[in-house]
Design a protein around this motif. Sequence first.
Motif, PDB file in Angstrom:
ATOM      1  N   ILE A 124      -5.627  -8.296   4.807  1.00 55.88           N
ATOM      2  CA  ILE A 124      -4.848  -9.098   5.759  1.00 55.88           C
ATOM      3  C   ILE A 124      -5.231  -8.858   7.217  1.00 55.88           C
ATOM      4  CG2 ILE A 124      -2.511  -9.361   6.699  1.00 55.88           C
ATOM      5  CD1 ILE A 124      -1.521  -9.329   3.774  1.00 55.88           C
ATOM      6  N   PRO A 125      -5.247  -7.613   7.727  1.00 57.77           N
ATOM      7  CA  PRO A 125      -5.541  -7.438   9.159  1.00 57.77           C
ATOM      8  C   PRO A 125      -6.990  -7.712   9.537  1.00 57.77           C
ATOM      9  CG  PRO A 125      -5.327  -5.306   8.099  1.00 57.77           C
ATOM     10  CD  PRO A 125      -4.915  -6.326   7.084  1.00 57.77           C
ATOM     11  N   HIS A 126      -7.879  -7.812   8.569  1.00 61.77           N
ATOM     12  CA  HIS A 126      -9.271  -8.127   8.877  1.00 61.77           C
ATOM     13  C   HIS A 126      -9.435  -9.596   9.283  1.00 61.77           C
ATOM     14  CE1 HIS A 126     -10.954  -4.273   7.539  1.00 61.77           C
ATOM     15  NE2 HIS A 126     -10.046  -4.309   6.583  1.00 61.77           N
ATOM     16  N   PHE A 127      -8.462 -10.426   8.936  1.00 61.10           N
ATOM     17  CA  PHE A 127      -8.527 -11.854   9.250  1.00 61.10           C
ATOM     18  C   PHE A 127      -7.428 -12.302  10.214  1.00 61.10           C
ATOM     19  CE2 PHE A 127     -10.818 -11.505   5.297  1.00 61.10           C
ATOM     20  CZ  PHE A 127     -11.799 -12.493   5.355  1.00 61.10           C
ATOM     21  N   THR A 128      -6.320 -11.563  10.277  1.00 61.33           N
ATOM     22  CA  THR A 128      -5.145 -12.010  11.027  1.00 61.33           C
ATOM     23  C   THR A 128      -4.560 -10.836  11.802  1.00 61.33           C
ATOM     24  OG1 THR A 128      -3.416 -11.429   9.408  1.00 61.33           O
ATOM     25  CG2 THR A 128      -4.613 -13.492   9.038  1.00 61.33           C
ATOM     26  N   GLY A 129      -3.468 -11.118  12.526  1.00 64.23           N
ATOM     27  CA  GLY A 129      -2.708 -10.062  13.184  1.00 64.23           C
ATOM     28  C   GLY A 129      -1.545  -9.586  12.351  1.00 64.23           C
ATOM     29  N   TYR A 130      -1.387 -10.132  11.151  1.00 61.74           N
ATOM     30  CA  TYR A 130      -0.346  -9.676  10.240  1.00 61.74           C
ATOM     31  C   TYR A 130      -0.676  -8.282   9.706  1.00 61.74           C
ATOM     32  CZ  TYR A 130       1.712 -14.379   9.894  1.00 61.74           C
ATOM     33  OH  TYR A 130       2.316 -15.575  10.153  1.00 61.74           O
ATOM     34  N   MET A 131       0.331  -7.663   9.109  1.00 60.34           N
ATOM     35  CA  MET A 131       0.158  -6.348   8.494  1.00 60.34           C
ATOM     36  C   MET A 131       0.461  -6.440   7.012  1.00 60.34           C
ATOM     37  SD  MET A 131       2.137  -4.249  11.474  1.00 60.34           S
ATOM     38  CE  MET A 131       3.337  -5.580  11.651  1.00 60.34           C
ATOM     39  N   PRO A 132      -0.174  -5.585   6.197  1.00 65.55           N
ATOM     40  CA  PRO A 132       0.102  -5.600   4.757  1.00 65.55           C
ATOM     41  C   PRO A 132       1.425  -4.901   4.451  1.00 65.55           C
ATOM     42  CG  PRO A 132      -1.528  -3.920   5.248  1.00 65.55           C
ATOM     43  CD  PRO A 132      -1.254  -4.640   6.538  1.00 65.55           C
ATOM     44  N   PRO A 133       2.346  -5.559   3.762  1.00 67.41           N
ATOM     45  CA  PRO A 133       3.594  -4.892   3.388  1.00 67.41           C
ATOM     46  C   PRO A 133       3.420  -3.894   2.249  1.00 67.41           C
ATOM     47  CG  PRO A 133       3.579  -7.123   2.551  1.00 67.41           C
ATOM     48  CD  PRO A 133       2.361  -6.985   3.409  1.00 67.41           C
TER      49      PRO A 133
END
Length: 412
Positions: free
Chosen positions: A323-332
Motif C-alpha cells: 500500500i505505501p509504495h503506491f499511495t499515502g495510505y497505511m496498511p492496517p
Amino acid sequence: MTRKFITFAAVALSTSAMADTTIVVQYPYGELFDGLQKQLAQDFEQAHPDIKVEFRSNYENYEDATQKVMREAITNQLPDVSFQGLNRVLPLYERNIAIPLDQFITEEDKTQNGYDDSMMSPSRFDGQTYGLPFAVSMPIVYFNADLVKQATGESSLPNSWEDIYSVAAKINELEGNPKGMYYDWNITGNWLWLSLVMSQGGDILRDGKVAFDGEEGQWAISQLAQMHTKADMPDYQRRSAERSFGAGNIGIYVTSTSNLGMFERSIGDKFELKTVQFPEVRDGGTLPVGGNAVVMLAKDKKKQEAAWKYIKYITGPEGNQQIPHFTGYMPPNQVAAQSLDAFYQERPNHRTAVASLPLMDTWVSFPGANGLKITDVISDELHTVVSGERAKGDEPKAVLVEMSDKVNQLLN
C-alpha cells in the motif's frame, strides 16, 4: 524492454485463458488507487491462475460507492467485491447486502496473518464482521516549503492554527498571487469537520443524537470561519485545490495522508514537499481514521470462495504491505506494517502519518436510512461558513445550531 513487455503479455494471456472464475471488483478514487489495484490484481492472478479479476469503472468517492451498491442490490447487478469507506459499511449491513466474512477467517489467520481485533472490529455488527480494512489514513498538513520560506524565512510550519493562518496570510502577499492555505473541508464523509471536533476531545454522536454542538463544535466551526477571515482561504472545489497545490500555487494544504503518493507524482521536483501532524490535538483528543474496507457482495458460493481468496491476499501480509509504495495510505494489517520499518525510516513525509496512529479513533457512521443525506446536510451548512457567506460575528455559531437541529431531525 520489448522482451519484458512480450513476456508480461504472454503471462497475462495465459492467466486469462486458464481462469475459470471471474470476480468483478469496484473501488473508488482511481487517481489514488489505480496503480496499486492493478499491481495487486496482477500478482494475485499469477498466484491464482484459475481466478480472473475484472475491474469496473471507479466509484467517484465513498458516498458514490455506497449509493451505487444500494441501487445495484435492487437490480441484482452487484460487483462481487466492493471497496467502501470505513464509515459506509454499516448501511450495507443494515440492508443485508454485505456478506459476513467470519465464516472464511481461520484461527491461523487471526494468530499469524494479522486478522486480529484491530482488523475485525471496525466493521463488526451484531458479532459478525462485514468488511476488512484495506487501507487507512489520517489527517495531516502538507506544505510547500519553498513558499513558506519565501513568506517567513523558515522552511518549517508552526503547530497552532492561529500561527498557520498568519503564515497563510503572508503567503497570500507573495508575488505571483499564490493562495495561503486550503483545508479540505468537503472531503468524503465530513471527515475533516469530524477531525476538528474530535481533536478537542468532542464526540460526534451520543445516545443517538448530535454531540458536536457543544464547546468542541463551537471551536471547530470557529476555525473554519477563521480560515476564511484570517487566511483568506479560497472557495475551491477540492479537485481544483489538489491541482493547484500540485502546481505550486497553494502554500498549505490540510487533507488525508492518502494524497501523498499522488502529490509526490504531480509535484516532482517543482518544490520541496513537507508534511506535519494535524495541529492542536489536545490531551484526550483523537482523530478519525480514514480509508476503506473491502466488502464481499457475491451471493454465489463459487464466487464467494474466489472473492475470499482475493480479499485475503490484498488484506493479508503480502498484499497489504504494498500500500505505501503506491499511495499515502497505511496498511492496517499489523504483520504487513511491521515489515515496513525501513520504508518509513527513509521517508519522513510518510512517517508523519505513522506518528499520528496513536490518535486514531472511529470514523463515525450516521445510522439509519438518512445516513448519506446527513453527510450532504453537514456539507451544505459548512459551505456557508468556509465560503465567507456566514463567517463573521456570531454567524458560525448560528450555523452550528441550525446544522445540529437538521441532523437531529434526520436521525429520528
